[in-house]
Design a protein around this motif. Sequence first.
Motif, PDB file in Angstrom:
ATOM      1  N   SER A 208      -1.313   5.193  -4.047  1.00 50.16           N
ATOM      2  CA  SER A 208      -0.941   4.382  -5.204  1.00 50.16           C
ATOM      3  C   SER A 208      -0.216   5.184  -6.274  1.00 50.16           C
ATOM      4  CB  SER A 208      -2.190   3.710  -5.804  1.00 50.16           C
ATOM      5  OG  SER A 208      -3.176   4.656  -6.132  1.00 50.16           O
TER       6      SER A 208
ATOM      7  N   TYR B  37       3.463   4.552  -5.958  1.00 48.84           N
ATOM      8  CA  TYR B  37       4.011   3.206  -6.150  1.00 48.84           C
ATOM      9  C   TYR B  37       5.118   3.163  -7.209  1.00 48.84           C
ATOM     10  CZ  TYR B  37       0.008   1.324  -3.483  1.00 48.84           C
ATOM     11  OH  TYR B  37      -0.922   1.033  -2.518  1.00 48.84           O
TER      12      TYR B  37
ATOM     13  N   CYS C 234       1.617  -4.031  -0.858  1.00 52.19           N
ATOM     14  CA  CYS C 234       1.126  -2.690  -0.591  1.00 52.19           C
ATOM     15  C   CYS C 234      -0.157  -2.748   0.211  1.00 52.19           C
ATOM     16  CB  CYS C 234       0.900  -1.935  -1.894  1.00 52.19           C
ATOM     17  SG  CYS C 234      -0.325  -2.684  -2.973  1.00 52.19           S
TER      18      CYS C 234
ATOM     19  N   TYR D 279      -3.626  -1.428   0.348  1.00 48.15           N
ATOM     20  CA  TYR D 279      -4.563  -0.967  -0.679  1.00 48.15           C
ATOM     21  C   TYR D 279      -3.947  -1.202  -2.058  1.00 48.15           C
ATOM     22  CZ  TYR D 279      -7.950   1.813  -3.238  1.00 48.15           C
ATOM     23  OH  TYR D 279      -8.899   2.217  -4.131  1.00 48.15           O
TER      24      TYR D 279
ATOM     25  N   GLY E  75      -4.849   0.612  -8.221  1.00 45.68           N
ATOM     26  CA  GLY E  75      -3.942   1.544  -8.879  1.00 45.68           C
ATOM     27  C   GLY E  75      -2.897   0.909  -9.768  1.00 45.68           C
TER      28      GLY E  75
ATOM     29  N   PHE F 227      -0.826  -1.826  -9.016  1.00 46.32           N
ATOM     30  CA  PHE F 227       0.402  -2.171  -8.296  1.00 46.32           C
ATOM     31  C   PHE F 227       1.168  -3.304  -8.970  1.00 46.32           C
ATOM     32  CE2 PHE F 227       2.547  -4.742  -4.994  1.00 46.32           C
ATOM     33  CZ  PHE F 227       3.461  -3.808  -4.552  1.00 46.32           C
TER      34      PHE F 227
ATOM     35  N   GLY G 284      -1.065  -7.698  -2.446  1.00 46.71           N
ATOM     36  CA  GLY G 284      -1.777  -6.440  -2.282  1.00 46.71           C
ATOM     37  C   GLY G 284      -3.006  -6.650  -1.430  1.00 46.71           C
TER      38      GLY G 284
ATOM     39  N   THR H 122      -7.738  -3.883  -8.405  1.00 46.29           N
ATOM     40  CA  THR H 122      -7.794  -2.727  -9.296  1.00 46.29           C
ATOM     41  C   THR H 122      -9.227  -2.248  -9.496  1.00 46.29           C
ATOM     42  OG1 THR H 122      -5.805  -3.459 -10.454  1.00 46.29           O
ATOM     43  CG2 THR H 122      -7.222  -1.919 -11.628  1.00 46.29           C
TER      44      THR H 122
ATOM     45  N   GLU I 224      -4.364  10.630  -6.548  1.00 46.83           N
ATOM     46  CA  GLU I 224      -4.442   9.173  -6.544  1.00 46.83           C
ATOM     47  C   GLU I 224      -5.746   8.707  -7.192  1.00 46.83           C
ATOM     48  OE1 GLU I 224      -3.816   5.498  -3.473  1.00 46.83           O
ATOM     49  OE2 GLU I 224      -4.927   7.221  -2.710  1.00 46.83           O
TER      50      GLU I 224
ATOM     51  N   TYR J  53      -4.983   7.242 -10.881  1.00 47.32           N
ATOM     52  CA  TYR J  53      -4.748   5.844 -10.512  1.00 47.32           C
ATOM     53  C   TYR J  53      -6.035   5.115 -10.121  1.00 47.32           C
ATOM     54  CZ  TYR J  53       0.220   6.569 -10.907  1.00 47.32           C
ATOM     55  OH  TYR J  53       1.476   6.819 -11.407  1.00 47.32           O
TER      56      TYR J  53
END
Length: 465
Positions: free
Chosen positions: A145, A148, A167, A169, A172, A174, A195, A256, A385, A389
């Motif tokens: 992430s 991204y 995406c 996973y 993060g 997205f 996601g 998230t 990550e 994130y």
Amino acid sequence: MVPCLFTSHLPSDRSPRTGRGSACICKQAASMAQGAAKQNSKIQNKQKDSDKMVHRRELSREPINVCIVGGGNLAHTSAGVLAENGHNVNVLTRRPNEWNKVIEVDTKGSSWEAKGTLYGRLSVITDLPSEALYRVKVVILATPSHIYPEMLEKIAPYVEEGAFIGCIYGAGGFQWACEKYLGSRIQQQNLTLFGMFNVPFICKVTRYGEVTRVVGPKKNLYIASYPIKKFDEIAELLVRLYTIPCVQIPNFLTLTLSPSNQIIHPGRYYGIFKDWDGKTPYNPEDLPKTLYEDMDDFSANEMQLLDNELQSIKKALVKRFPALDLDNVIPLGERVIKQYGSDVSDTSSLKQIFRTNLGYATVPVPVQKVPGGVQPAVKSRLFWEDVPYGLCILRNMADMLDLQVPNVNKQIEWHQKFMGVQFLKDGKLNMEVMNTTGTPIRYGMNTIEEVIKTSIDNEAPTAKL
């Protein structure tokens, strides 16, 4: 009509595989339908006329033009599986010259073993977004992430009208990154964001650009979409691509706040390396052989402490915003059991859930080889990550909610000692480096109301895990 899933004939120039042809996996489809019906009976929302578990109509056999962005384990395995399933797969990677045209996917020892070895012939392998995204309908970021924002900025000019951008996973931030780099085009060009709540499979590349191994395929794909009303369309596409049933997740905020890598990795890694001085190498024989099968009580407790604080954030959000659906943000142990089902043979404790999960089997402890032994993989996604994130997002939201999260703080402070950056400074988020994180404040959100505004939508009921 239940989904009817198809595999394709292997083209004559692809690596051969015995006994495979174009056949409708009707038994599998029926099983999916039964599983969906069983899950539906547990849903408290009255959705008799609005089943969002799996897209229920005959699926097209027409190949989908899809681009996989990335070069890691999930990129390799998704590219191979999707191409094997008969789709036109482009790969956007920094190392195109190191990829074979055919990706081999080893399924031995997994719940997919009966499928045999999979072979996926790729259409385009390139490092140029203009080539990778040409006439592509579905774009899937299979990167960590923290990559991204960089990748979305690069591919944004080449995303075609009506495309689906998602995406593997979806934690993060997205959606926030998509809104920054795609902006008004999301509405004006009818783009759909999606996601995944969980990765489609635990997997490992065994020979870069050539061979990958599936360890633990998921039973369902849990998907958030934006706009929410586009779920049916993306569900159909993903079922055709992965041949795994799709379940609707109500919003990206659920992704998230997922008690997944951002909880599991920091707690477990700290449990193994908490006494490291930042210099002295370890003897590999003194370390656990596997990340999960050798789970100990201390690591499990560290993960539990982090999960408790994540759940406190969820509870505060739901209390303040009763219309906000975060029912799928369930405790860590319960989430693993529900996602892996019978692959988990002992559910008596969080430690045992991880130790006995077939889907987590054989995953090694990530380390970096150095003179004299090994040391923690400080340059890996477990640091870059899961902290900026993952944990930093939790800390930012906790601040907005006036919550104390001492264990989140502890893990950020321990990890950042080896990263050369201070995400926490004097006990507070360091605004000087927030542009390197996935925090809401990076994207201009300064209040919790701004964070949740696109996550409250009552268009349709959704399934619960």
